[in-house]
Enzyme design. Sequence first.
Site, mmCIF file in Angstrom:
data_model
loop_
_atom_site.group_PDB
_atom_site.id
_atom_site.type_symbol
_atom_site.label_atom_id
_atom_site.label_comp_id
_atom_site.label_asym_id
_atom_site.label_seq_id
_atom_site.Cartn_x
_atom_site.Cartn_y
_atom_site.Cartn_z
ATOM 1 N N ASP A 1 1.165 -1.594 -0.161
ATOM 2 C CA ASP A 1 -0.243 0.246 0.572
ATOM 3 C C ASP A 1 0.427 1.115 0.500
ATOM 4 O O ASP A 1 1.995 0.788 -0.059
ATOM 5 C CB ASP A 1 -1.317 -0.061 0.898
ATOM 6 N N HIS A 2 0.149 2.277 0.308
ATOM 7 C CA HIS A 2 1.357 3.420 0.481
ATOM 8 C C HIS A 2 2.949 3.336 1.902
ATOM 9 O O HIS A 2 3.425 3.828 1.274
ATOM 10 C CB HIS A 2 0.372 4.976 0.300
ATOM 11 N N CYS B 1 2.651 -3.411 4.054
ATOM 12 C CA CYS B 1 1.872 -2.553 4.681
ATOM 13 C C CYS B 1 3.079 -1.400 5.430
ATOM 14 O O CYS B 1 3.954 -1.992 5.600
ATOM 15 C CB CYS B 1 0.819 -2.436 4.751
ATOM 16 N N GLY B 2 2.000 -0.775 6.385
ATOM 17 C CA GLY B 2 3.062 0.218 7.246
ATOM 18 C C GLY B 2 3.486 -0.826 8.197
ATOM 19 O O GLY B 2 4.882 -0.824 8.968
ATOM 20 N N THR B 3 2.694 -1.744 8.498
ATOM 21 C CA THR B 3 2.840 -2.626 9.910
ATOM 22 C C THR B 3 3.160 -4.103 9.617
ATOM 23 O O THR B 3 3.921 -5.090 10.132
ATOM 24 C CB THR B 3 1.860 -2.767 11.218
ATOM 25 N N HIS C 1 8.310 -24.266 8.970
ATOM 26 C CA HIS C 1 7.082 -25.393 9.497
ATOM 27 C C HIS C 1 5.892 -24.874 9.280
ATOM 28 O O HIS C 1 4.913 -25.597 9.490
ATOM 29 C CB HIS C 1 7.690 -25.120 11.355
ATOM 30 N N ASN C 2 5.823 -23.512 8.698
ATOM 31 C CA ASN C 2 4.016 -23.392 7.981
ATOM 32 C C ASN C 2 3.836 -23.089 6.641
ATOM 33 O O ASN C 2 3.074 -23.158 6.291
ATOM 34 C CB ASN C 2 4.079 -21.743 8.943
ATOM 35 N N HIS D 1 5.002 -31.267 10.800
ATOM 36 C CA HIS D 1 3.818 -29.404 10.887
ATOM 37 C C HIS D 1 3.195 -30.331 8.958
ATOM 38 O O HIS D 1 2.828 -29.882 9.277
ATOM 39 C CB HIS D 1 5.649 -28.924 9.922
ATOM 40 N N ARG E 1 -0.439 -30.382 10.764
ATOM 41 C CA ARG E 1 -0.285 -29.384 11.357
ATOM 42 C C ARG E 1 -0.990 -27.850 9.852
ATOM 43 O O ARG E 1 -2.385 -26.927 10.204
ATOM 44 C CB ARG E 1 0.471 -28.861 11.922
HETATM 45 C C1 RB5 Z 1 -2.184 2.709 6.917
HETATM 46 O O1 RB5 Z 1 -1.296 3.494 7.085
HETATM 47 C C2 RB5 Z 1 -1.372 1.927 7.936
HETATM 48 O O2 RB5 Z 1 -2.982 0.609 8.533
HETATM 49 C C3 RB5 Z 1 -1.006 0.218 6.787
HETATM 50 O O3 RB5 Z 1 0.042 0.078 6.063
HETATM 51 C C4 RB5 Z 1 -0.759 -0.596 7.906
HETATM 52 O O4 RB5 Z 1 -0.453 -0.887 8.607
HETATM 53 C C5 RB5 Z 1 -2.010 -1.783 8.207
HETATM 54 O O5 RB5 Z 1 -2.286 -3.271 8.953
#
Ligand code: RB5
Length: 147
Positions: free
Chosen positions: A8-9, A65-67, A98-99, A133, A136
Amino acid sequence: MKFYIGSDHAGFDVKAPVIEMLKARGYEVIDLGPENKERVDYPDYAKKVSQAVAREKDSYGILICGTGIGMSIAANKIDGIRAAHCHDHYTAQMARAHNDANILCFGERVSGLGVIESMIDAFCSTPFEGGRHTGRVEKIMALQKSL
Ligand code: RB5
C-alpha cells in the site's frame, strides 16, 4: 522462485528495493502495484497478490504495508494462502520451515532494509520441513473451509 509483490502507500518506498533484492538473486518478480504513493487500501493489494499466488502452483508473494498486520490478515482470507507476518530472519525462516508460508508480509514502518533483506534470504532459502508439520498445515487449510 517466482514472486508476486504488492504494497500500500505505507509500504511503497521499500517495494522497489525489495524487487531489486529478489531480481539480484535471480528470481522472477511481478509487481502488482501500486504504481505510486497515493493513498490506497491494503486489502485491495493483498487480494491481488494472494489470488495470483493461490492460482499459480509454486509461486510466492510479498506484501508490504506500514506494519505488515493488515496485509497478513487480508491475505489469509484467500483460500490456499498461508501469509506470515514476519519481523526478522528467524520468523521468516520458521514461516517456511514449519508453516509452509507462501506469502511473506512485513511492515515498512517496522523493519529496515537490512532486516528486510535478511527476511527475504531466510524465506527464499528455507524449504518446508514436512514431517510432523504436514498434518498441522493441512489442519490450517481445512479451517478455511469451516465456519
Ligand atoms: C496505513 O496507514 C496503515 O494502516 C497500513 O499500511 C497497515 O499498517 C495496516 O495494517
